[in-house]
Design a protein around this motif. Structure first.
Motif, short mmCIF file in Angstrom:
data_model
loop_
_atom_site.label_atom_id
_atom_site.label_comp_id
_atom_site.label_asym_id
_atom_site.label_seq_id
_atom_site.Cartn_x
_atom_site.Cartn_y
_atom_site.Cartn_z
N THR A 41 0.83 -1.21 0.00
CA THR A 41 0.00 0.00 0.00
C THR A 41 0.86 1.26 0.00
O THR A 41 1.92 1.30 0.64
N ASN A 43 0.52 4.26 1.51
CA ASN A 43 -0.14 5.14 2.47
C ASN A 43 0.84 5.98 3.29
O ASN A 43 0.46 6.64 4.22
N THR A 61 0.02 5.88 10.70
CA THR A 61 -1.22 5.10 10.70
C THR A 61 -1.38 4.39 9.35
O THR A 61 -0.61 4.61 8.42
N ARG A 62 -2.41 3.56 9.25
CA ARG A 62 -2.69 2.87 7.99
C ARG A 62 -3.54 3.72 7.06
O ARG A 62 -3.68 3.42 5.89
N SER A 63 -4.10 4.80 7.60
CA SER A 63 -4.99 5.66 6.82
C SER A 63 -4.19 6.77 6.13
O SER A 63 -3.42 7.49 6.76
N VAL A 64 -4.42 6.92 4.82
CA VAL A 64 -3.74 7.97 4.06
C VAL A 64 -4.19 9.35 4.55
O VAL A 64 -3.37 10.25 4.72
N GLU A 65 -5.48 9.50 4.81
CA GLU A 65 -6.01 10.81 5.24
C GLU A 65 -5.42 11.22 6.59
O GLU A 65 -5.06 12.38 6.79
N GLN A 66 -5.34 10.29 7.53
CA GLN A 66 -4.75 10.61 8.83
C GLN A 66 -3.27 10.94 8.68
O GLN A 66 -2.78 11.87 9.33
N ASN A 67 -2.57 10.20 7.84
CA ASN A 67 -1.15 10.49 7.61
C ASN A 67 -0.96 11.85 6.96
O ASN A 67 -0.01 12.57 7.29
#
Length: 128
Positions: A41, A43, A61-67
């Protein structure tokens, strides 16, 4: 940096603002533990502030938006520190936390010395 972020959220510093035009954003594969989830991924966010040349890589994190959000917060602190230097709220907060940590260590050392001295006195009383 994470500690600084938490401190910044609590105090909501007056940081310099970033405009999206000054930022260059890339999504890359992260590194570190995680195996297939990490290796397949994209991300991890790499954010560059073009005027200053500061680059931040965030894969917390695993979330792109949070990163993306975390990368912007980290970059904002670094840019603020870059331009303001010792006048930056981030720098002042970091110095204050270092001072607090040193004071805590000093008190722990003193307490240890008191305990040691107390044990020595008890041993001397037992011998008599």
């Amino acid at each position: 940096t994470v500690a600084l972020l938490q401190a910044a959220r609590k105090n909501s510093f007056s940081l310099l603002g970033l405009s999206e035009a000054e930022l260059e954003e890339q999504f890359v594969r992260g590194d570190g533990p995680g195996g297939q989830a990490t290796n397949k991924t994209n991300n991890c966010v790499v954010l560059k502030h073009i005027p200053s040349g500061i680059v931040v890589k965030c894969h917390q994190t695993r979330s792109v938006e949070q990163n993306r959000k975390l990368a912007r917060e980290i970059l904002q602190e670094k840019v603020d520190l870059f331009y303001k230097g010792e006048d930056s709220d981030v720098f002042k907060e970091k110095k204050a936390s270092e001072k607090k940590k040193q004071e805590k260590k000093r008190r722990a050392r003193e307490n240890l010395e008191r305990k040691k001295h107390f044990k020595e006195m008890l041993q001397q009383l037992e011998k008599k």
